[in-house]
Design a protein around this motif. Structure first.
Motif, PDB file in Angstrom:
ATOM      1  N   ALA A 182      -2.388   6.651   3.341  1.00  0.00           N
ATOM      2  CA  ALA A 182      -1.801   5.548   4.106  1.00  0.00           C
ATOM      3  C   ALA A 182      -1.264   6.056   5.444  1.00  0.00           C
ATOM      4  O   ALA A 182      -1.406   5.382   6.477  1.00  0.00           O
ATOM      5  N   VAL A 183      -0.659   7.238   5.429  1.00  0.00           N
ATOM      6  CA  VAL A 183      -0.184   7.835   6.688  1.00  0.00           C
ATOM      7  C   VAL A 183      -1.377   8.064   7.618  1.00  0.00           C
ATOM      8  O   VAL A 183      -1.340   7.702   8.799  1.00  0.00           O
ATOM      9  N   ALA A 184      -2.446   8.631   7.074  1.00  0.00           N
ATOM     10  CA  ALA A 184      -3.623   8.925   7.896  1.00  0.00           C
ATOM     11  C   ALA A 184      -4.221   7.650   8.480  1.00  0.00           C
ATOM     12  O   ALA A 184      -4.534   7.587   9.680  1.00  0.00           O
ATOM     13  N   ARG A 185      -4.348   6.610   7.646  1.00  0.00           N
ATOM     14  CA  ARG A 185      -4.931   5.356   8.138  1.00  0.00           C
ATOM     15  C   ARG A 185      -4.068   4.733   9.225  1.00  0.00           C
ATOM     16  O   ARG A 185      -4.575   4.171  10.203  1.00  0.00           O
ATOM     17  N   THR A 186      -2.739   4.818   9.037  1.00  0.00           N
ATOM     18  CA  THR A 186      -1.820   4.227  10.000  1.00  0.00           C
ATOM     19  C   THR A 186      -1.919   4.933  11.351  1.00  0.00           C
ATOM     20  O   THR A 186      -1.981   4.290  12.402  1.00  0.00           O
ATOM     21  N   VAL A 187      -1.939   6.249  11.300  1.00  0.00           N
ATOM     22  CA  VAL A 187      -1.988   7.025  12.541  1.00  0.00           C
ATOM     23  C   VAL A 187      -3.333   6.835  13.242  1.00  0.00           C
ATOM     24  O   VAL A 187      -3.396   6.694  14.466  1.00  0.00           O
ATOM     25  N   GLU A 188      -4.390   6.789  12.465  1.00  0.00           N
ATOM     26  CA  GLU A 188      -5.731   6.703  13.056  1.00  0.00           C
ATOM     27  C   GLU A 188      -6.042   5.308  13.570  1.00  0.00           C
ATOM     28  O   GLU A 188      -6.615   5.150  14.642  1.00  0.00           O
ATOM     29  N   GLY A 189      -5.647   4.300  12.788  1.00  0.00           N
ATOM     30  CA  GLY A 189      -6.059   2.949  13.143  1.00  0.00           C
ATOM     31  C   GLY A 189      -5.022   2.133  13.879  1.00  0.00           C
ATOM     32  O   GLY A 189      -5.354   1.181  14.584  1.00  0.00           O
ATOM     33  N   GLY A 190      -3.733   2.491  13.698  1.00  0.00           N
ATOM     34  CA  GLY A 190      -2.678   1.765  14.396  1.00  0.00           C
ATOM     35  C   GLY A 190      -2.136   0.566  13.643  1.00  0.00           C
ATOM     36  O   GLY A 190      -1.066   0.071  13.965  1.00  0.00           O
ATOM     37  N   ALA A 191      -2.888   0.080  12.636  1.00  0.00           N
ATOM     38  CA  ALA A 191      -2.377  -1.002  11.783  1.00  0.00           C
ATOM     39  C   ALA A 191      -1.573  -0.333  10.669  1.00  0.00           C
ATOM     40  O   ALA A 191      -2.125   0.454   9.893  1.00  0.00           O
ATOM     41  N   VAL A 192      -0.278  -0.668  10.608  1.00  0.00           N
ATOM     42  CA  VAL A 192       0.581   0.027   9.642  1.00  0.00           C
ATOM     43  C   VAL A 192       0.135  -0.314   8.217  1.00  0.00           C
ATOM     44  O   VAL A 192       0.030  -1.485   7.847  1.00  0.00           O
ATOM     45  N   THR A 193      -0.138   0.726   7.452  1.00  0.00           N
ATOM     46  CA  THR A 193      -0.654   0.593   6.095  1.00  0.00           C
ATOM     47  C   THR A 193       0.264   1.333   5.135  1.00  0.00           C
ATOM     48  O   THR A 193       0.487   2.531   5.291  1.00  0.00           O
ATOM     49  N   TYR A 194       0.817   0.587   4.177  1.00  0.00           N
ATOM     50  CA  TYR A 194       1.688   1.178   3.175  1.00  0.00           C
ATOM     51  C   TYR A 194       0.926   1.334   1.862  1.00  0.00           C
ATOM     52  O   TYR A 194      -0.221   0.894   1.731  1.00  0.00           O
ATOM     53  N   TRP A 195       1.619   1.938   0.890  1.00  0.00           N
ATOM     54  CA  TRP A 195       1.117   1.956  -0.482  1.00  0.00           C
ATOM     55  C   TRP A 195       2.034   1.044  -1.289  1.00  0.00           C
ATOM     56  O   TRP A 195       3.231   1.265  -1.366  1.00  0.00           O
ATOM     57  N   SER A 196       1.475  -0.017  -1.841  1.00  0.00           N
ATOM     58  CA  SER A 196       2.270  -0.950  -2.630  1.00  0.00           C
ATOM     59  C   SER A 196       2.493  -0.375  -4.020  1.00  0.00           C
ATOM     60  O   SER A 196       1.537  -0.159  -4.774  1.00  0.00           O
ATOM     61  N   ARG A 197       3.762  -0.153  -4.363  1.00  0.00           N
ATOM     62  CA  ARG A 197       4.088   0.386  -5.683  1.00  0.00           C
ATOM     63  C   ARG A 197       3.857  -0.663  -6.768  1.00  0.00           C
ATOM     64  O   ARG A 197       3.557  -0.331  -7.912  1.00  0.00           O
ATOM     65  N   SER A 198       4.027  -1.948  -6.421  1.00  0.00           N
ATOM     66  CA  SER A 198       3.857  -2.992  -7.436  1.00  0.00           C
ATOM     67  C   SER A 198       2.376  -3.325  -7.645  1.00  0.00           C
ATOM     68  O   SER A 198       1.948  -3.602  -8.769  1.00  0.00           O
ATOM     69  N   GLN A 199       1.602  -3.269  -6.570  1.00  0.00           N
ATOM     70  CA  GLN A 199       0.177  -3.586  -6.684  1.00  0.00           C
ATOM     71  C   GLN A 199      -0.670  -2.349  -6.954  1.00  0.00           C
ATOM     72  O   GLN A 199      -1.844  -2.456  -7.305  1.00  0.00           O
ATOM     73  N   ASN A 200      -0.054  -1.163  -6.732  1.00  0.00           N
ATOM     74  CA  ASN A 200      -0.778   0.099  -6.870  1.00  0.00           C
ATOM     75  C   ASN A 200      -2.047   0.099  -6.012  1.00  0.00           C
ATOM     76  O   ASN A 200      -3.145   0.410  -6.485  1.00  0.00           O
ATOM     77  N   ALA A 201      -1.842  -0.267  -4.755  1.00  0.00           N
ATOM     78  CA  ALA A 201      -2.983  -0.405  -3.849  1.00  0.00           C
ATOM     79  C   ALA A 201      -2.510  -0.254  -2.409  1.00  0.00           C
ATOM     80  O   ALA A 201      -1.321  -0.406  -2.117  1.00  0.00           O
ATOM     81  N   PHE A 202      -3.435   0.041  -1.511  1.00  0.00           N
ATOM     82  CA  PHE A 202      -3.090   0.063  -0.098  1.00  0.00           C
ATOM     83  C   PHE A 202      -2.675  -1.332   0.333  1.00  0.00           C
ATOM     84  O   PHE A 202      -3.197  -2.334  -0.172  1.00  0.00           O
ATOM     85  N   TRP A 203      -1.740  -1.379   1.261  1.00  0.00           N
ATOM     86  CA  TRP A 203      -1.154  -2.641   1.703  1.00  0.00           C
ATOM     87  C   TRP A 203      -1.128  -2.612   3.236  1.00  0.00           C
ATOM     88  O   TRP A 203      -0.244  -1.992   3.825  1.00  0.00           O
TER      89      TRP A 203
END
Lengths: 128, 128
Positions: free
Chosen positions: B47-68
């Protein structure tokens, strides 16, 4: 995640917060005057209670396994101006008055490197 | 806690951050223009890598167990302006451009109650 109903306008009770499996909740410290984010540390319910009651920001040190009155040894104290709670009740925002540097590296903020154009660079020097 | 030496002026690598036993790191989102703290969520290394590379902030959802990808369904996106790292390399500060409310309750910030004179009160209304 659904949170419990938010208790508006009733006496604040640290037991209404949601702690992780270690009994801790993350607390963000922000300079109340400048808005600068200074640090993130952890609290247990008793640390929350002590902070709200006494005004001296008190964390729970995960490395020392002990209460940590911020600045007790360094003098770089944090006085609580206002405590805020997030929607899921699993994170705190502390608006504080920070004496001197918040960071153990003697910088004002613990967030002193930034990723700029793919490289990590220092953006804040220690207070001399 | 002693952290690894800080890698200044070298390409940023998410693997140099310190993740918890779930492989997650807390990330604070702050409005880059106003300084308002909007929310705290969690990221894994990808998620850190995707956020830095793409600029769209991407978290990891603990409840959904998926990228958010923040705002992917609501439209209330976060664009990364700058990523900052703390001294222990175990927390991130994201300076963001927030479209609309950051909170799922439709408030600008997730921190919308405050403890004032011992009582918890609402300090921010939903955006209408």
């Amino acid at each position: 995640m659904s949170a419990a109903p938010i208790p508006f306008d009733i006496p604040f009770d640290p037991a209404t917060l949601r702690y992780d499996d270690r009994g801790l909740i993350p607390a963000i410290a922000q300079d109340h005057a400048t808005g600068e984010v200074l640090m993130l540390a952890w609290m247990n319910a008793e640390a929350v209670a002590r902070t709200v009651e006494g005004g001296a920001v008190t964390y729970w040190s995960r490395s020392q396994n002990a209460f940590w009155v911020k600045g007790a040894s360094s003098g770089h104290r944090q006085r609580l101006v206002e405590l805020r709670v997030d929607c899921d009740r699993d994170c705190l925002l502390l608006l504080v008055e920070q004496t001197g540097p918040a960071c153990h590296t003697n910088r004002r903020s613990c967030f002193f490197t930034a990723v700029q154009e793919g490289a990590e660079v220092e953006i804040m020097a220690p207070i001399s």
